[in-house]
Design a protein around this motif. Sequence first.
Motif, mmCIF file in Angstrom:
data_model
loop_
_atom_site.group_PDB
_atom_site.id
_atom_site.type_symbol
_atom_site.label_atom_id
_atom_site.label_comp_id
_atom_site.label_asym_id
_atom_site.label_seq_id
_atom_site.Cartn_x
_atom_site.Cartn_y
_atom_site.Cartn_z
ATOM 1 N N ALA A 91 0.896 -1.400 -0.108
ATOM 2 C CA ALA A 91 0.071 -0.222 0.052
ATOM 3 C C ALA A 91 0.809 1.199 0.073
ATOM 4 O O ALA A 91 0.686 2.179 -0.439
ATOM 5 C CB ALA A 91 -0.927 -0.068 1.003
ATOM 6 N N GLU A 92 2.082 1.207 0.797
ATOM 7 C CA GLU A 92 2.852 2.417 0.747
ATOM 8 C C GLU A 92 3.522 2.560 -0.419
ATOM 9 O O GLU A 92 3.663 3.617 -1.162
ATOM 10 C CB GLU A 92 4.058 2.200 1.786
ATOM 11 N N GLU A 147 -7.837 -1.804 2.541
ATOM 12 C CA GLU A 147 -8.258 -1.049 3.842
ATOM 13 C C GLU A 147 -7.157 -0.173 4.095
ATOM 14 O O GLU A 147 -7.441 1.018 4.423
ATOM 15 C CB GLU A 147 -8.202 -2.104 5.057
ATOM 16 N N MET A 148 -5.896 -0.487 3.982
ATOM 17 C CA MET A 148 -4.772 0.486 4.307
ATOM 18 C C MET A 148 -4.870 1.655 3.192
ATOM 19 O O MET A 148 -4.637 3.023 3.419
ATOM 20 C CB MET A 148 -3.432 -0.270 3.985
ATOM 21 N N ALA A 155 -2.934 2.359 13.748
ATOM 22 C CA ALA A 155 -1.799 2.398 14.501
ATOM 23 C C ALA A 155 -1.427 3.047 15.911
ATOM 24 O O ALA A 155 -1.665 4.074 15.643
ATOM 25 C CB ALA A 155 -0.257 2.430 13.674
ATOM 26 N N GLN A 156 -1.279 2.532 16.962
ATOM 27 C CA GLN A 156 -1.191 3.303 18.099
ATOM 28 C C GLN A 156 -0.002 4.228 18.187
ATOM 29 O O GLN A 156 1.107 3.778 17.851
ATOM 30 C CB GLN A 156 -1.060 2.427 19.387
ATOM 31 N N GLU A 173 1.554 6.299 5.418
ATOM 32 C CA GLU A 173 1.775 7.214 4.682
ATOM 33 C C GLU A 173 2.873 6.849 3.380
ATOM 34 O O GLU A 173 3.890 6.052 3.837
ATOM 35 C CB GLU A 173 2.423 8.549 5.475
ATOM 36 N N PRO A 174 3.098 7.450 2.355
ATOM 37 C CA PRO A 174 2.007 8.527 1.864
ATOM 38 C C PRO A 174 0.582 7.800 1.786
ATOM 39 O O PRO A 174 0.556 6.607 1.321
ATOM 40 C CB PRO A 174 2.803 9.159 0.587
ATOM 41 N N GLN A 175 -0.544 8.759 1.275
ATOM 42 C CA GLN A 175 -1.726 8.322 0.965
ATOM 43 C C GLN A 175 -1.942 8.961 -0.484
ATOM 44 O O GLN A 175 -1.569 10.259 -0.640
ATOM 45 C CB GLN A 175 -2.760 8.855 1.935
ATOM 46 N N SER A 176 -2.572 8.185 -1.356
ATOM 47 C CA SER A 176 -3.156 8.750 -2.642
ATOM 48 C C SER A 176 -4.718 8.666 -2.377
ATOM 49 O O SER A 176 -5.038 7.655 -2.544
ATOM 50 C CB SER A 176 -2.391 8.107 -3.723
ATOM 51 N N PRO A 177 -5.441 9.641 -2.398
ATOM 52 C CA PRO A 177 -6.572 9.744 -2.005
ATOM 53 C C PRO A 177 -7.767 8.935 -2.923
ATOM 54 O O PRO A 177 -8.593 8.424 -2.431
ATOM 55 C CB PRO A 177 -7.224 11.225 -2.094
ATOM 56 N N THR A 178 -7.106 8.970 -4.144
ATOM 57 C CA THR A 178 -8.136 8.267 -5.246
ATOM 58 C C THR A 178 -7.778 6.955 -5.800
ATOM 59 O O THR A 178 -8.477 6.082 -6.459
ATOM 60 C CB THR A 178 -8.218 8.992 -6.477
#
Length: 340
Positions: A91-92, A147-148, A155-156, A173-178
């Motif tokens: 996912a990263e 889900e990621m 994460a705590q 992180e990072p996230q790509s919103p779409t």
Amino acid sequence: MKKIGFLSFGHWTPSPQSQTRSAKDFLHQSIDLAQAVEELGADGAYFRVHHFARQAGTPFPLLAAIGARTSRIEIGTGVIDMRYENPLYSAEAAAATDLIAGERLQLGISRGSPEQVIDGWRYFGYAPAEGEDEAAMARRHTEVFLEMLTGQGFAQPNPRPMFANPPGLLPLEPQSPTLRDRIWWGAGSDATARWAAEKGMNLMSSTLKDDETGEPLHVQQRKQIETFREAWAAAGHTRTPRVSVSRSIFPIIDERDRAYFGHDRNSRDQFGNIDEKTRAVFGRSYADVPERLVEELAKDEAIAAADTLLVTIPNQLGVDYNAHVVESILTHVAPELGWR
């Protein structure tokens, strides 16, 4: 109108008959070909992924490089074998690649196909949980991966972090919103197409499918697409899903085409076992002069039902020849069929 891209199997071999003799050749030629087909007006560059083979094992560096060197085409895979994947790391890597490419990633994932080694995913540190088989493990990895991509915190946080944290649980992180909407599942059966729809993934159907009815591949795929869309509607998703099919298409324009693919003019679907459990149908190649190609392709029910066509290419014949194949399809075939 259809999006048209190429799907490279990414083979390399030191044979003097190959123009792709090393991994370095494959990677650099793939970047060059993606740039060439973008200039020709094609829509996508996709790559097959296999481990323990002279093919693309880790696609993200290649996809990121293509993303940095192009500006318009979609870039993707067909498919990443989720039996081998750490879903969090994937996912990263996927999000970072997508951001480099300007949110053009179209990521095909799946359970995978028969591999070069026995249970190769075990060498990567993965094994099915109690009560699972390898296919269920791939689906479990996929669900975590999806889900990621939503960006939800899970994460705590450390009370004494190196850098200040935002409030709450932390996401990757990072996230790509779409990106979550641009994940595809390579479905080999009607049941997995239905599962993909329920999970909100687009559908990717290749030149190989479980033989569930004995009918030609294109008919079985068309029915698979219908099953997928019915399940998508029943799941209540709000966006319109995408569907791709892959085909081997070679317009015979010149003597090179005739020498390479003239023998495929009368090819037919093939039926056979790919392992002890699975009987499959393998799609035919379409190779002929353009006017006959148009007649044959017009009868392909799965292509008609899909919005995206991925044309498999013989990458070992080099960048110039494969660009010629794509250009021939865009120029001599697609307009006659209303794809352009």
